[in-house]
Design a protein around this motif. Structure first.
Motif, PDB file in Angstrom:
ATOM      1  N   MET A 215       0.825  -1.200   0.000  1.00 29.58           N
ATOM      2  CA  MET A 215       0.000   0.000   0.000  1.00 29.58           C
ATOM      3  C   MET A 215       0.866   1.259   0.000  1.00 29.58           C
ATOM      4  SD  MET A 215      -3.298   0.759   2.451  1.00 29.58           S
ATOM      5  CE  MET A 215      -2.353   0.587   3.966  1.00 29.58           C
ATOM      6  N   MET A 216       1.946   1.256   0.789  1.00 31.08           N
ATOM      7  CA  MET A 216       2.852   2.400   0.835  1.00 31.08           C
ATOM      8  C   MET A 216       3.635   2.534  -0.473  1.00 31.08           C
ATOM      9  SD  MET A 216       4.186   1.864   4.756  1.00 31.08           S
ATOM     10  CE  MET A 216       5.243   3.291   4.748  1.00 31.08           C
ATOM     11  N   ARG A 217       4.053   1.423  -1.032  1.00 30.05           N
ATOM     12  CA  ARG A 217       4.814   1.462  -2.280  1.00 30.05           C
ATOM     13  C   ARG A 217       3.957   1.982  -3.427  1.00 30.05           C
ATOM     14  NH1 ARG A 217       6.638  -3.031  -1.675  1.00 30.05           N
ATOM     15  NH2 ARG A 217       5.119  -4.288  -2.799  1.00 30.05           N
ATOM     16  N   LEU A 218       2.715   1.515  -3.504  1.00 33.37           N
ATOM     17  CA  LEU A 218       1.812   1.982  -4.558  1.00 33.37           C
ATOM     18  C   LEU A 218       1.543   3.474  -4.422  1.00 33.37           C
ATOM     19  CD1 LEU A 218      -0.141   1.414  -6.913  1.00 33.37           C
ATOM     20  CD2 LEU A 218      -1.899   0.893  -5.208  1.00 33.37           C
ATOM     21  N   ASP A 219       1.392   3.941  -3.196  1.00 26.72           N
ATOM     22  CA  ASP A 219       1.119   5.363  -2.987  1.00 26.72           C
ATOM     23  C   ASP A 219       2.282   6.216  -3.469  1.00 26.72           C
ATOM     24  OD1 ASP A 219      -0.569   7.506  -1.754  1.00 26.72           O
ATOM     25  OD2 ASP A 219       1.217   7.737  -0.507  1.00 26.72           O
ATOM     26  N   ARG A 220       3.502   5.788  -3.218  1.00 22.06           N
ATOM     27  CA  ARG A 220       4.669   6.561  -3.647  1.00 22.06           C
ATOM     28  C   ARG A 220       4.791   6.580  -5.162  1.00 22.06           C
ATOM     29  NH1 ARG A 220       9.243   8.338  -1.040  1.00 22.06           N
ATOM     30  NH2 ARG A 220      11.047   8.732  -2.398  1.00 22.06           N
ATOM     31  N   VAL A 221       4.526   5.428  -5.781  1.00 22.13           N
ATOM     32  CA  VAL A 221       4.601   5.361  -7.247  1.00 22.13           C
ATOM     33  C   VAL A 221       3.541   6.244  -7.883  1.00 22.13           C
ATOM     34  CG1 VAL A 221       4.269   3.833  -9.232  1.00 22.13           C
ATOM     35  CG2 VAL A 221       5.654   3.077  -7.288  1.00 22.13           C
ATOM     36  N   GLU A 222       2.322   6.205  -7.352  1.00 19.09           N
ATOM     37  CA  GLU A 222       1.245   7.003  -7.921  1.00 19.09           C
ATOM     38  C   GLU A 222       1.509   8.506  -7.777  1.00 19.09           C
ATOM     39  OE1 GLU A 222      -1.541   6.093  -9.572  1.00 19.09           O
ATOM     40  OE2 GLU A 222      -0.863   4.020  -9.571  1.00 19.09           O
ATOM     41  N   ARG A 223       2.227   8.901  -6.740  1.00 19.97           N
ATOM     42  CA  ARG A 223       2.493  10.317  -6.512  1.00 19.97           C
ATOM     43  C   ARG A 223       3.715  10.823  -7.272  1.00 19.97           C
ATOM     44  NH1 ARG A 223       0.628  13.495  -2.238  1.00 19.97           N
ATOM     45  NH2 ARG A 223      -1.179  12.629  -1.161  1.00 19.97           N
ATOM     46  N   PHE A 224       4.808  10.050  -7.231  1.00 22.67           N
ATOM     47  CA  PHE A 224       6.068  10.576  -7.739  1.00 22.67           C
ATOM     48  C   PHE A 224       6.685   9.726  -8.851  1.00 22.67           C
ATOM     49  CE2 PHE A 224       5.804  11.605  -3.148  1.00 22.67           C
ATOM     50  CZ  PHE A 224       5.646  12.986  -3.267  1.00 22.67           C
ATOM     51  N   GLY A 225       6.114   8.576  -9.161  1.00 24.83           N
ATOM     52  CA  GLY A 225       6.706   7.714 -10.174  1.00 24.83           C
ATOM     53  C   GLY A 225       6.046   7.816 -11.527  1.00 24.83           C
TER      54      GLY A 225
END
Length: 295
Positions: A215-225
């Protein structure tokens, strides 16, 4: 000389009290008082507690579905008369936990609810628990933003109870689907996963740690990746109770849209620390074959 008659008509006080008490009843009480009484009769905390606790269990015992729990038991006061039902059934529905344990009913919860309950009854529901297995988890990506795909449902808590059988639960298979769904999920305030003594591969604690990490990894990708920032509509806080074998997600407002990466990392640092400590104490898979790559 005769004593003048009293202008006040004298009555026996005992008769007056008896007459007054005979006229008074529960239905003659003010609506506010009746509502307070109904709130004591239908206790949501007691109802939810009885779903998982038994008289012989200690407070530290793992949570497990009690087979003798039925919501209809708590709704019996509504059968007293039609007036009781009309006055209190919506309040009773909102303060009672409903458990759906039939696996075939779970497959079509939306159809059963819509065909059985009126719109005002559906919108009054606040607590639903479902006994789930693999085929039920696969249906969750169809729910979109509300539990069971019913927009009228605004649940305080939804409890997912793992089906207890000889089969293993492979919860990792559904992590991608569930993490994507939860970013837009807004119809539930709290989601609780209960192991219910079910067989989980790998361990239930291990699964939840990986789920939080995903969940944390997906959130970072959706925001900055990505070229275009995709901010979640809903964010979740989480807790894990090892003694109860439960994992809980609590809905919170989404994070700031314009947050830069430094501020984001600072905000997420306590969550990363929690995950690190949780992974340090997680149990290993009891099946050695899985660690050797055979499973």
């Amino acid at each position: 000389m005769a004593k003048p008659a009293s202008p006040y008509h004298r009555k026996d006080s005992g008769i007056e009290l008896d007459d007054r008490y005979e006229k008074a009843s529960f239905l003659t009480l003010p609506a506010e008082i009746r509502t307070q009484i109904w709130c004591l009769v239908f206790n949501p905390k007691q109802s939810y507690k009885d779903v998982f606790s038994c008289p012989r269990c200690t407070d530290d015992a793992p949570s497990a579905l009690q087979e003798d729990y039925w919501a209809s038991t708590y709704l019996q006061p509504l059968l007293t008369c039609r007036q009781f039902y009309q006055d209190a059934h919506l309040l009773a529905f909102s303060r009672t936990t409903f458990v759906i344990r039939n696996p075939y009913t779970v497959l079509d919860i939306a159809g059963r609810i819509n065909s059985t309950l009126r719109p005002d009854q559906i919108s009054s529901l606040r607590s639903i628990a479902i006994v789930s297995e693999a085929r039920h988890f696969r249906q969750m990506h169809h729910w979109k933003t509300h539990a069971f795909g019913i927009p009228a449902l605004q649940l305080e808590d939804m409890t997912i109870i793992l089906h207890r059988s000889s089969y293993w639960h492979y919860l990792f298979d559904f992590n991608v689907m569930m993490t994507q769904m939860l970013r837009d999920f807004s119809g539930v305030k709290k989601i609780c996963f209960v192991r219910n003594h079910a067989r989980v591969k790998p361990h239930f604690h291990t699964w939840f740690n990986r789920f939080v990490g995903a969940m944390m990894r997906l959130d970072r990708v959706e925001r900055f990746g990505r070229k275009e920032c995709r901010v979640e509509k809903t964010w979740w806080n989480w807790t894990y109770q090892g003694n109860k074998q439960t994992a809980t997600l609590i809905r919170v407002p989404s994070k700031d849209v314009g947050m830069d990466i430094e501020s984001y990392d600072e905000l997420m640092a306590p969550m990363m620390e929690w995950l690190k400590k949780s992974m340090e104490i997680e149990e290993y898979d009891p099946d050695p074959m899985s660690r050797l790559g055979f499973v």
